[in-house]
Design a protein around this motif. Structure first.
Motif, PDB file in Angstrom:
ATOM      1  N   LEU A   1       0.833  -1.204   0.000  1.00 19.31           N
ATOM      2  CA  LEU A   1       0.000   0.000   0.000  1.00 19.31           C
ATOM      3  C   LEU A   1       0.869   1.256   0.000  1.00 19.31           C
ATOM      4  N   TYR A   2       1.947   1.216   0.778  1.00 23.92           N
ATOM      5  CA  TYR A   2       2.862   2.368   0.801  1.00 23.92           C
ATOM      6  C   TYR A   2       3.459   2.621  -0.580  1.00 23.92           C
ATOM      7  N   ALA A   3       3.728   1.541  -1.310  1.00 23.92           N
ATOM      8  CA  ALA A   3       4.366   1.681  -2.622  1.00 23.92           C
ATOM      9  C   ALA A   3       3.522   2.495  -3.580  1.00 23.92           C
ATOM     10  N   LEU A   4       2.205   2.430  -3.431  1.00 24.91           N
ATOM     11  CA  LEU A   4       1.332   3.220  -4.297  1.00 24.91           C
ATOM     12  C   LEU A   4       1.585   4.708  -4.118  1.00 24.91           C
ATOM     13  N   ARG A   5       1.934   5.111  -2.911  1.00 24.11           N
ATOM     14  CA  ARG A   5       2.208   6.524  -2.626  1.00 24.11           C
ATOM     15  C   ARG A   5       3.644   6.910  -2.974  1.00 24.11           C
ATOM     16  N   ILE A   6       4.568   5.978  -2.782  1.00 24.05           N
ATOM     17  CA  ILE A   6       5.988   6.282  -2.952  1.00 24.05           C
ATOM     18  C   ILE A   6       6.437   6.196  -4.400  1.00 24.05           C
ATOM     19  N   ALA A   7       5.836   5.328  -5.193  1.00 22.42           N
ATOM     20  CA  ALA A   7       6.290   5.085  -6.564  1.00 22.42           C
ATOM     21  C   ALA A   7       6.464   6.367  -7.387  1.00 22.42           C
TER      22      ALA A   7
ATOM     23  N   THR B   1       8.265   5.847   4.467  1.00 27.39           N
ATOM     24  CA  THR B   1       7.029   6.401   3.909  1.00 27.39           C
ATOM     25  C   THR B   1       6.529   7.568   4.749  1.00 27.39           C
ATOM     26  N   ALA B   2       6.585   7.415   6.073  1.00 24.83           N
ATOM     27  CA  ALA B   2       6.096   8.468   6.955  1.00 24.83           C
ATOM     28  C   ALA B   2       6.909   9.749   6.807  1.00 24.83           C
ATOM     29  N   VAL B   3       8.236   9.625   6.781  1.00 27.35           N
ATOM     30  CA  VAL B   3       9.078  10.816   6.654  1.00 27.35           C
ATOM     31  C   VAL B   3       8.881  11.468   5.290  1.00 27.35           C
ATOM     32  N   ALA B   4       8.820  10.656   4.248  1.00 28.26           N
ATOM     33  CA  ALA B   4       8.661  11.204   2.897  1.00 28.26           C
ATOM     34  C   ALA B   4       7.354  11.971   2.766  1.00 28.26           C
ATOM     35  N   THR B   5       6.261  11.369   3.200  1.00 26.57           N
ATOM     36  CA  THR B   5       4.958  12.009   3.014  1.00 26.57           C
ATOM     37  C   THR B   5       4.753  13.188   3.956  1.00 26.57           C
ATOM     38  N   ALA B   6       5.586  13.309   4.982  1.00 31.36           N
ATOM     39  CA  ALA B   6       5.466  14.446   5.895  1.00 31.36           C
ATOM     40  C   ALA B   6       6.103  15.713   5.339  1.00 31.36           C
ATOM     41  N   GLN B   7       6.888  15.590   4.254  1.00 29.04           N
ATOM     42  CA  GLN B   7       7.570  16.755   3.695  1.00 29.04           C
ATOM     43  C   GLN B   7       6.655  17.500   2.723  1.00 29.04           C
ATOM     44  N   PRO B   8       6.771  18.823   2.665  1.00 24.37           N
ATOM     45  CA  PRO B   8       5.838  19.604   1.842  1.00 24.37           C
ATOM     46  C   PRO B   8       6.123  19.566   0.346  1.00 24.37           C
ATOM     47  N   GLY B   9       7.379  19.403  -0.062  1.00 23.38           N
ATOM     48  CA  GLY B   9       7.735  19.479  -1.475  1.00 23.38           C
ATOM     49  C   GLY B   9       8.346  18.195  -1.986  1.00 23.38           C
ATOM     50  N   LEU B  10       8.418  18.069  -3.320  1.00 22.57           N
ATOM     51  CA  LEU B  10       8.926  16.846  -3.933  1.00 22.57           C
ATOM     52  C   LEU B  10      10.376  16.584  -3.565  1.00 22.57           C
ATOM     53  N   GLU B  11      11.197  17.632  -3.550  1.00 19.42           N
ATOM     54  CA  GLU B  11      12.610  17.455  -3.210  1.00 19.42           C
ATOM     55  C   GLU B  11      12.764  16.925  -1.793  1.00 19.42           C
ATOM     56  N   GLY B  12      12.009  17.483  -0.866  1.00 23.80           N
ATOM     57  CA  GLY B  12      12.066  17.015   0.509  1.00 23.80           C
ATOM     58  C   GLY B  12      11.534  15.607   0.659  1.00 23.80           C
ATOM     59  N   GLN B  13      10.519  15.261  -0.111  1.00 24.99           N
ATOM     60  CA  GLN B  13       9.957  13.916  -0.052  1.00 24.99           C
ATOM     61  C   GLN B  13      10.967  12.880  -0.526  1.00 24.99           C
ATOM     62  N   ARG B  14      11.621  13.175  -1.628  1.00 21.76           N
ATOM     63  CA  ARG B  14      12.638  12.234  -2.119  1.00 21.76           C
ATOM     64  C   ARG B  14      13.797  12.111  -1.135  1.00 21.76           C
ATOM     65  N   THR B  15      14.252  13.233  -0.617  1.00 17.04           N
ATOM     66  CA  THR B  15      15.347  13.214   0.353  1.00 17.04           C
ATOM     67  C   THR B  15      14.948  12.438   1.597  1.00 17.04           C
ATOM     68  N   GLY B  16      13.754  12.703   2.099  1.00 15.24           N
ATOM     69  CA  GLY B  16      13.291  12.013   3.294  1.00 15.24           C
ATOM     70  C   GLY B  16      13.199  10.512   3.097  1.00 15.24           C
ATOM     71  N   PHE B  17      12.714  10.101   1.929  1.00 15.15           N
ATOM     72  CA  PHE B  17      12.584   8.667   1.675  1.00 15.15           C
ATOM     73  C   PHE B  17      13.947   7.985   1.640  1.00 15.15           C
ATOM     74  N   TRP B  18      14.872   8.517   0.831  1.00 18.64           N
ATOM     75  CA  TRP B  18      16.157   7.839   0.647  1.00 18.64           C
ATOM     76  C   TRP B  18      17.019   7.899   1.893  1.00 18.64           C
ATOM     77  N   PHE B  19      17.042   9.033   2.576  1.00 24.72           N
ATOM     78  CA  PHE B  19      17.862   9.129   3.783  1.00 24.72           C
ATOM     79  C   PHE B  19      17.301   8.239   4.885  1.00 24.72           C
ATOM     80  N   THR B  20      15.984   8.257   5.068  1.00 20.62           N
ATOM     81  CA  THR B  20      15.391   7.432   6.119  1.00 20.62           C
ATOM     82  C   THR B  20      15.594   5.953   5.825  1.00 20.62           C
ATOM     83  N   GLY B  21      15.304   5.537   4.598  1.00 26.76           N
ATOM     84  CA  GLY B  21      15.489   4.140   4.245  1.00 26.76           C
ATOM     85  C   GLY B  21      16.923   3.677   4.416  1.00 26.76           C
TER      86      GLY B  21
END
Length: 239
Positions: free
Chosen positions: A97-103, A125-145
């Motif tokens: 389910l998370y993958a649908l949002r992250i893809a 997923t939580a860190v990525a979706t908590a960020q307001p912009g696309l750049e922050g979302q990508r950064t949050g996903f990769w750094f957290t993972g």
């Protein structure tokens, strides 16, 4: 980018967005990685050896599913292997389910997508979706993972290695640290009625069903609260 005198530009807004995402990633990674000590110690106590425990964290890398697996093994031994695998797999379906949002955030070729699939967990997923912009979302996903993958596997190994010396790992409250990190991500989003309704509804559903259903099903049922509220837009802003 911000215009400067003479036509120069700066990436200050983007840098600030990335920095905020990295700070969130670090906080969550530290809390969740600490919980790996508990998993390593409990896994060895349930009957797995050190290397089996480490391989489980390297390849499965889904804390909830891992705890579900060793929990069933601890209560039923090797004979409960089938039930343990089934419970862990069922609990792990939430990552789909998370993958649908992250893809849409990932992009790139298949090796990048394959790695992203392995790192699509609750925290990234939580860190990525908590960020307001696309750049922050990508950064949050990769750094957290990435940070959690390294930290979780390291603490799993240490916990398995010195599990007997740790004693009862539940006394350290490491599970509470992980929950607190999630609450820190969730709290700023509870500014409107709809997220509050989803949070309360999901918590109630999970709490009521957990004593009665196998591991994994209460989590999926709780997730359905968000799906139903999102599809119907109950208590949300009208178009």
């Amino acid at each position: 980018m911000v215009d400067q005198p003479g036509g120069a530009t700066t990436r200050a807004p983007r840098s600030a967005e990335r920095a905020a995402a990295i700070r969130a990633s670090l906080g969550v990674a530290l809390a969740v990685s600490a919980y790996g000590f508990s998993f390593g110690a409990l896994s060895v106590a349930s009957g797995l050896d050190i290397w089996q425990t480490c391989v489980l964290s390297l390849l499965m890398f889904s804390g909830g599913s891992q705890f579900a697996l060793i929990g069933v093994l601890a209560s039923g031994g090797a004979a409960a292997g089938g039930a343990a695998i089934a419970g862990a797999a069922l609990l792990g379906t939430r990552n789909g389910l998370y993958a649908l949002r992250i893809a849409p955030l990932i992009g790139g070729r298949w090796p990048r997508k394959l790695l992203a699939a392995h790192w699509t967990i609750d925290e990234s997923t939580a860190v990525a979706t908590a960020q307001p912009g696309l750049e922050g979302q990508r950064t949050g996903f990769w750094f957290t993972g990435g940070l959690i993958y390294l930290g979780w596997n390291l603490t799993t190994f240490v916990g398995a290695l010195i599990g007997n010396q740790l004693g009862d790992v539940s006394q350290y409250g490491l599970d509470a640290a992980a929950a607190a990190a999630f609450l820190g991500l969730l709290w700023p989003r509870l500014k409107q009625l709809q997220p509050v309704v989803v949070a309360i509804g999901a918590a109630v559903v999970a709490a009521v069903l957990t004593p009665w259903l196998p591991p994994g099903i209460p989590v999926l049922m709780a997730a359905m609260v968000a799906v139903v509220v999102g599809v119907t837009n109950w208590w949300g802003a009208k178009a």
